[in-house]
Design an enzyme around this catalytic site. Structure first.
Site, PDB file in Angstrom:
ATOM      1  CB  VAL A  48      44.403  17.882  75.679  1.00  0.00           C
ATOM      2  CG1 VAL A  48      44.891  16.602  75.104  1.00  0.00           C
ATOM      3  CG2 VAL A  48      45.392  18.967  75.849  1.00  0.00           C
ATOM      4  CE  LYS A  49      46.423  23.435  76.904  1.00  0.00           C
ATOM      5  NZ  LYS A  49      47.504  22.501  76.309  1.00  0.00           N
TER       6      LYS A  49
END
Ligand SMILES: Cc1ncc(COP(=O)(O)O)c(C=O)c1O
Length: 248
Positions: A48-49
């Protein structure tokens, strides 16, 4: 970070900077990760980064002793550097285990993905800024506190967290607003549940009420969609849903 750094000088403690959300951002004219105000900075490359290697992360430092130590921890405490060895090399195969380490090695496939993603970092963060600017413009006037950026910072905009003005939306609650957005297929999220309220920390003796600012934040925060491939149409849908839900 500068104030924390000053305190570390005054009291002699070390600073490990969790910049998991901040890769591609800037602070006081320096790139996040330059360790100007910390001993070690860490990035997360979780999917998700901003930049991902599927899983994993990176630790940065300007301190060569720490860099050596971290390299040892990464691979079972083993070195092939003659300068670190305690004995004469016995041949080209020779290595020494000089500490107890772990297997924290990144695979080549992950590294290739990360190296490719890093080339697009600036583009990713610029797109995040465009999305943030549009949210800020289109959500103004709603009973919300919108994210703001300090003038000496350039945010990486990993998240765009809105905060509800709960008094202004009575009888609507935080949970109802969240749920109404999800019902409209807007994948909102909540970053994060204050860690001291988690069972593990409660068992250690932390109590609800110990960190009132974190708890107040948690009661009002909602993360709305923020990722570089968010299309204008999809963003319009998010904006319209927020207007619709909050108008009630
Ligand atoms: C601020 C922050 N620090 C650390 C982490 C943990 O990162 P990782 O799962 O890559 O260890 C996260 C992950 O969500 C995070 O948001």
């Amino acid at each position: 970070m500068r104030a924390i750094h000053e305190l570390s000088q005054q009291y002699g403690f070390k600073v490990v900077e969790d910049a998991s959300h901040a890769i591609g951002g800037r602070y006081r004219d320096g790139a996040i990760g330059n360790c100007e105000y910390s001993d070690i900075t860490v990035f997360s490359f979780h999917p998700v980064k901003i930049v991902t290697t599927a899983e994993g992360g990176m630790a940065l430092t300007n301190n060569s002793a720490l860099a050596e130590q971290m390299s040892l921890f990464r691979s079972h405490g083993i070195t092939r550097d003659p300068l670190q060895m305690t004995r004469e090399s016995e041949g080209p195969w020779y290595y020494e285990q000089i500490a107890l380490g772990y297997n924290y090695r990144m695979t080549d496939l992950q590294a290739a993905l990360g190296a490719s993603q890093m080339q697009r970092l600036q583009e990713y963060v610029e797109r995040r800024h465009e999305i943030a600017a549009r949210y800020t413009q289109e959500l103004e006037g709603l009973p919300l506190v919108l994210p703001k950026q300090a003038e000496f910072s350039y945010s990486a905009y990993h998240l765009y967290v809105i905060r509800l003005d709960l008094d202004a939306i009575i009888p609507l609650t935080h949970a109802e607003v969240f749920q109404s957005l999800r019902e409209r297929d807007i994948l909102v999220n909540l970053h994060y549940i204050p860690v001291h309220t988690q069972p593990y920390y409660q068992k250690m003796g932390f109590e609800c009420g110990d960190f009132p600012n974190a708890e107040a934040y948690y009661k009002t925060a909602i993360s709305i969609p923020m990722f570089p491939t968010l299309s204008s149409d999809a963003q319009d849908k998010v904006i319209a849903a927020l207007h619709d839900v909050l108008a009630k």
